[in-house]
Design a protein around this motif. Structure first.
Motif, PDB file in Angstrom:
ATOM      1  N   GLY A  98       0.784  -1.228   0.000  1.00  0.00           N
ATOM      2  CA  GLY A  98       0.000   0.000   0.000  1.00  0.00           C
ATOM      3  C   GLY A  98       0.817   1.281   0.000  1.00  0.00           C
ATOM      4  O   GLY A  98       0.630   2.146  -0.873  1.00  0.00           O
ATOM      5  N   GLU A 102       0.978   3.910  -3.154  1.00  0.00           N
ATOM      6  CA  GLU A 102       0.471   5.271  -2.963  1.00  0.00           C
ATOM      7  C   GLU A 102       1.530   6.289  -3.356  1.00  0.00           C
ATOM      8  O   GLU A 102       1.227   7.293  -4.018  1.00  0.00           O
ATOM      9  N   LEU A 105       1.760   6.381  -7.073  1.00  0.00           N
ATOM     10  CA  LEU A 105       0.608   7.069  -7.643  1.00  0.00           C
ATOM     11  C   LEU A 105       0.772   8.582  -7.555  1.00  0.00           C
ATOM     12  O   LEU A 105       0.451   9.312  -8.505  1.00  0.00           O
ATOM     13  N   ARG A 106       1.281   9.060  -6.437  1.00  0.00           N
ATOM     14  CA  ARG A 106       1.396  10.505  -6.224  1.00  0.00           C
ATOM     15  C   ARG A 106       2.564  11.123  -6.977  1.00  0.00           C
ATOM     16  O   ARG A 106       2.558  12.334  -7.229  1.00  0.00           O
ATOM     17  N   ARG A 118     -11.233  11.139  -4.143  1.00  0.00           N
ATOM     18  CA  ARG A 118     -10.733   9.767  -4.104  1.00  0.00           C
ATOM     19  C   ARG A 118     -11.610   8.818  -3.294  1.00  0.00           C
ATOM     20  O   ARG A 118     -11.938   7.732  -3.764  1.00  0.00           O
ATOM     21  N   GLU A 122     -13.318   5.555  -4.956  1.00  0.00           N
ATOM     22  CA  GLU A 122     -13.072   4.195  -4.496  1.00  0.00           C
ATOM     23  C   GLU A 122     -14.367   3.504  -4.090  1.00  0.00           C
ATOM     24  O   GLU A 122     -14.570   2.318  -4.378  1.00  0.00           O
ATOM     25  N   ALA A 158      -5.600   5.196  -9.851  1.00  0.00           N
ATOM     26  CA  ALA A 158      -5.882   5.229  -8.412  1.00  0.00           C
ATOM     27  C   ALA A 158      -6.702   4.009  -7.994  1.00  0.00           C
ATOM     28  O   ALA A 158      -6.459   3.421  -6.934  1.00  0.00           O
ATOM     29  N   TYR A 161      -4.301   0.969  -8.053  1.00  0.00           N
ATOM     30  CA  TYR A 161      -3.281   0.960  -7.006  1.00  0.00           C
ATOM     31  C   TYR A 161      -3.878   0.889  -5.601  1.00  0.00           C
ATOM     32  O   TYR A 161      -3.190   0.474  -4.671  1.00  0.00           O
ATOM     33  N   THR A 162      -5.116   1.297  -5.448  1.00  0.00           N
ATOM     34  CA  THR A 162      -5.696   1.398  -4.102  1.00  0.00           C
ATOM     35  C   THR A 162      -6.520   0.174  -3.733  1.00  0.00           C
ATOM     36  O   THR A 162      -6.435  -0.327  -2.601  1.00  0.00           O
ATOM     37  N   LEU A 163      -7.343  -0.300  -4.653  1.00  0.00           N
ATOM     38  CA  LEU A 163      -8.228  -1.419  -4.343  1.00  0.00           C
ATOM     39  C   LEU A 163      -7.559  -2.741  -4.680  1.00  0.00           C
ATOM     40  O   LEU A 163      -6.899  -2.861  -5.722  1.00  0.00           O
TER      41      LEU A 163
END
Length: 374
Positions: A98, A102, A105-106, A118, A122, A158, A161-163
């Motif tokens: 994670g 993150e 991604l940023r 965001r 999500e 996003a 990369y997040t879920l």
């Protein structure tokens, strides 16, 4: 006393042993993937080739059955790229990625991330995926409808990369997954939540077991994790330290295999994006610097290649003709007779694996390709 030296050839043999490339082993796809940690899977076919090169008696149906049984998943994992790994490992280790995902991604996208909410994105993506698996084209439509003005490319990244996501296999697909596979929420698909407290150290130890011995830079290259040294210096690391021929520090698990550099390494054909070419910042344990541009292209593709004595000595491709499919071997330099015989036999076996219904399995050797097609 300085740390013990591991020559480049010793590193080659150690990593080949971890990658199951010194001898094919009797193992099912789930067990093999857990030993390898994962196999890169931007394309559907290469993971099948990776397991064929490593396992005795491997058949494509073995992997397809494991995927349909939800024991194996194709999912964004290390560095956010599609990997094939066991469902257990995705649930155990996904959370450790994670912070690095993150940060990736940023990097350079700060303002574009401000073009949408965001948490709302999500939630909307989870809701869409909970209803039914869907493609990223469908998610793009959702972004356009629900978040007008959003940078759609960054919004979809996003989500990726997040879920925790998985791609849905399809019964009857030639290589397990269709060309435009749908994604599902991993936790819903597998019926279990991801472990929330997955530690980077656990992931890094698994990486060492799969591709070690490795430098801090190698581990960062393979996993995409940041603060690698800090993670490995925690309690319970129990690592040994070595040095390579250039004096770089290498880390390894104390009980990991490090066979003699004199151990024989058989010829092997590897598919695109094999870990051998991707797992280390310093790739000279497997390929000469002069040959690397012939395999790794400027746009990030990694060609199918072959090993002779444990090193990448050329690329391969298939050609379809009226008589069937031929495997074309393109060496970097002239091969000796023993290598040609071994590659010919292994190439015929590879063609039988890829084209079981073909009447002719023809292996052809091209002229040495040291200048290379780029």
């Amino acid at each position: 006393m300085p740390p013990p030296l591991l020559t480049r050839r010793a590193l080659n043999r150690a990593t080949l042993a971890r990658q199951l490339l010194l001898a094919r082993e009797r193992a099912g796809p789930v067990r093999a993937l857990e030993r390898l940690l994962c196999v890169q899977a931007q394309l559907a076919r290469p993971p099948f080739l990776a397991l064929w090169a490593r396992l005795d008696g491997f058949a494509p149906a073995d992997l397809s059955r494991a995927a349909l049984a939800r024991e194996v998943v194709r999912a964004p994992f290390l560095r956010g790229t599609l990997q094939l790994l066991s469902a257990r490992d995705l649930l155990r280790l996904r959370a450790a990625l994670g912070p690095s995902l993150e940060a990736a991604l940023r990097a350079g996208r700060g303002r574009r991330l401000e073009t949408f909410d965001r948490p709302a994105l999500e939630g909307a993506a989870r809701g869409c995926l909970a209803d039914a698996p869907c493609t990223f084209d469908a998610l793009r439509t959702l972004v356009a409808d629900r978040f007008p003005g959003a940078d759609a490319d960054v919004a979809l990244l996003a989500v990726r990369y997040t879920l925790p996501l998985v791609q849905v296999p399809e019964a009857g697909a030639p290589w397990g997954w269709p060309g435009a596979a749908s994604f599902a929420d991993a936790e819903a698909w597998l019926g279990r939540p991801c472990e929330a407290a997955a530690a980077p150290q656990a992931l890094l130890r698994r990486a060492l077991a799969a591709v070690g011995p490795a430098s801090v830079a190698d581990l960062a290259t393979f996993t995409g994790l940041r603060a690698v040294r800090e993670a490995l210096e925690g309690p319970g690391a129990g690592l040994r330290t070595f040095r390579d021929e250039d004096g770089r520090e290498l880390l390894d698990l104390a009980d990991a295999p490090r066979p003699s550099e004199d151990v024989a390494a058989p010829v092997r054909f590897l598919g695109e994006f094999d870990a051998i070419l991707l797992a280390h910042a310093d790739r000279r344990r497997f390929i000469d610097d002069a040959h690397r541009p012939l395999v790794v292209t400027n746009n990030g593709l990694v060609r199918a290649c072959f090993l002779v004595d444990g090193r990448v000595e050329g690329t391969w491709r298939t050609e379809r003709g009226r008589r069937g499919t031929a495997l074309v071997v393109e060496p970097f330099a002239t091969l000796d007779g023993a290598a040609r015989l071994a590659l010919g036999a292994e190439g015929e076996a590879l063609l039988r694996f890829m084209e079981p219904g073909a009447r002719v399995h023809d292996v052809r050797f091209a002229r040495p390709n040291a200048a290379g097609r780029r």
